[in-house]
Design an enzyme around this catalytic site. Structure first.
Site, PDB file in Angstrom:
ATOM      1  N   HIS A 404       0.243  -1.113   0.304  1.00 50.22           N
ATOM      2  CA  HIS A 404      -0.095  -0.108   0.354  1.00 50.22           C
ATOM      3  C   HIS A 404       0.578   1.060   0.239  1.00 50.22           C
ATOM      4  CE1 HIS A 404      -3.772   2.552   0.983  1.00 50.22           C
ATOM      5  NE2 HIS A 404      -3.967   1.406   0.607  1.00 50.22           N
ATOM      6  N   CYS A 405       1.893   1.169   0.655  1.00 53.10           N
ATOM      7  CA  CYS A 405       3.000   2.496   0.829  1.00 53.10           C
ATOM      8  C   CYS A 405       3.614   2.589  -0.710  1.00 53.10           C
ATOM      9  CB  CYS A 405       3.744   2.329   1.998  1.00 53.10           C
ATOM     10  SG  CYS A 405       3.048   2.851   3.464  1.00 53.10           S
ATOM     11  N   MET A 406       3.851   1.770  -1.174  1.00 57.32           N
ATOM     12  CA  MET A 406       5.025   1.633  -2.144  1.00 57.32           C
ATOM     13  C   MET A 406       4.183   2.051  -3.621  1.00 57.32           C
ATOM     14  SD  MET A 406       7.834  -1.409  -1.439  1.00 57.32           S
ATOM     15  CE  MET A 406       6.884  -2.913  -1.771  1.00 57.32           C
TER      16      MET A 406
END
Length: 417
Positions: A404-406
């Site tokens: 999700h962060c990437m």
């Protein structure tokens, strides 16, 4: 007659993902050392060559499912060939405030002489004293290196560009240009803004800017994309914790309401801790009605709902809701949310949350990409009917961010509720 512009926007958290921006590990990560990684917001140094291979595998698995993946180094390489774009970037990155009076002309001249790909690498990877050739302002560079050392940074690296989710976030038909919490990350927003401003991928698209300006000092108003989730039905979730402040949330909500972009904002009051730095580290959607959560934090979330109301001060009605966060989200979507908690006993669950077990990215309803090491949580998701595609966590996860962060979704389909 000119062709109609493509409409960009993100209309859910689990609808079909069409277009996304990522940033592969590179020079910035090669600059990480045990002595500087804390300052640069990484928990450890990484094996960069392996991280690049693992990131390529991540990108490949998205492309195999039909996702158009844009990579930040490539986008920057394209735009720095445009003189106007390059001037816009360097006017903001190379100033007496950033590099010092004595090095402004020298650093700028050197960067302008680089090949586009190398220039893009240094814009993200930073500039150290040893990078500058002695011919560029020889006396000043020598004094700098003699005093501070060849490995000191004239421009600090930006290794957290790996986590493209945070610098900007697409909310329905527009985007925010986020004022980041930590100074170590604020230059990331500048580079992403340049991409949106000058790259044909975006100049030929139709979207609005809801909030943020990298040329402005936002003071205590900080916003990061890991806290922002457009979930559908005209609703956006925003975490309020370590990285995203009430000052930014209030201004963003006002702007979204004024443009008719959303009908309500659900604010998740998070405890301020490294483990819960963003909402998406403890809560993410895997399907239209299924979320994965770290209960130890999510049960502590205090929910608020903000709605437009011209009869109230500042045109908004703000209410604290005396229900659980998951209850509130489900009720506003009109569904009974299924919940998959971080797996294993208390020790395993805490480890898997730390290793981004709840930080998965949905590429279509019921299909997510997550780290391989979170075996307990992945097993529970599969038992709940979710297809979990795994990628290696060994190196990519050292900066405390998962799938999700990437990813910075740019186009994602809505989900009907």
């Amino acid at each position: 007659m000119s062709a109609e512009k493509q409409k960009y926007g993100v209309h859910s958290e689990a609808g079909k993902l069409r277009k996304v921006m990522v940033c592969a590990p590179g020079l910035a990560h090669k600059r990480l050392t045990p002595s500087n990684c804390d300052e640069l917001l990484f928990d450890d140094v990484i094996w960069v060559d392996q991280a690049k291979r693992d990131h390529f595998d991540f990108v490949t698995k998205m492309r195999e499912r039909g996702v158009d993946v844009l990579e930040m180094h490539n986008l920057l390489t394209d735009i720095v060939q445009n003189k106007e774009a390059l001037k816009w970037i360097l006017d903001r990155k190379i100033t007496p405030d950033t590099v010092g009076v004595g090095l402004t002309n020298e650093v700028r001249s050197w960067l302008e002489g680089l090949e586009p790909r190398h220039l893009a690498e240094f814009l993200i990877g930073g500039v150290a004293g040893q990078d500058l050739p002695q011919s560029e302002g020889a006396d000043v560079v020598k004094m700098y290196n003699d005093y501070l050392g060849h490995s000191s940074f004239i421009l600090p690296p930006l290794p957290n560009t790996q986590f493209t989710r945070d610098t900007t976030c697409w909310i329905y038909g527009g985007v925010t240009l986020n004022p980041m919490y930590w100074p170590a990350r604020r230059q990331e927003t500048l580079l992403t803004t340049a991409i949106y401003k000058f790259h044909k991928e975006f100049t030929e698209a139709d979207f609005q800017v809801w909030y943020g300006d990298p040329d402005k000092d936002h003071g205590n108003a900080t916003l990061e994309g890991g806290d922002v989730m457009p979930i559908g039905n005209g609703i956006v979730l925003i975490g309020m914790g370590e990285r995203t402040s009430r000052q930014a949330i209030g201004q963003l909500a006002q702007n979204l309401f004024a443009k008719g972009a959303v009908k309500e904002v659900i604010v998740a009051g998070l405890p301020k801790s490294r483990a819960a730095m963003h909402l998406d580290t403890v809560f993410s959607f895997c399907d239209r009605d299924l979320v994965t959560v770290f209960p130890e934090v999510v049960k502590e979330i205090v929910p608020f709902i903000i709605r437009p109301d011209e009869s109230k001060p500042y045109g908004m009605d703000v209410r604290r809701i005396n229900k659980s966060f998951i209850e509130v989200v489900g009720e506003q979507l009109g569904v009974q949310l299924r919940v998959v908690e971080t797996g294993g006993n208390s020790f395993a669950a805490e480890r898997e949350q730390w290793d981004d077990g709840n930080n998965v990215v949905a590429i279509e309803p019921g299909v997510v990409i997550g780290y391989d090491r979170n075996t307990y949580t992945n097993t529970l998701l599969r038992k709940a009917g979710i297809e979990v595609i795994t990628i290696s966590a060994g190196e990519l996860g050292r900066g405390r961010g998962g799938g999700h962060c990437m990813t910075c979704p740019i186009v994602r389909d809505p989900i009907n509720y």
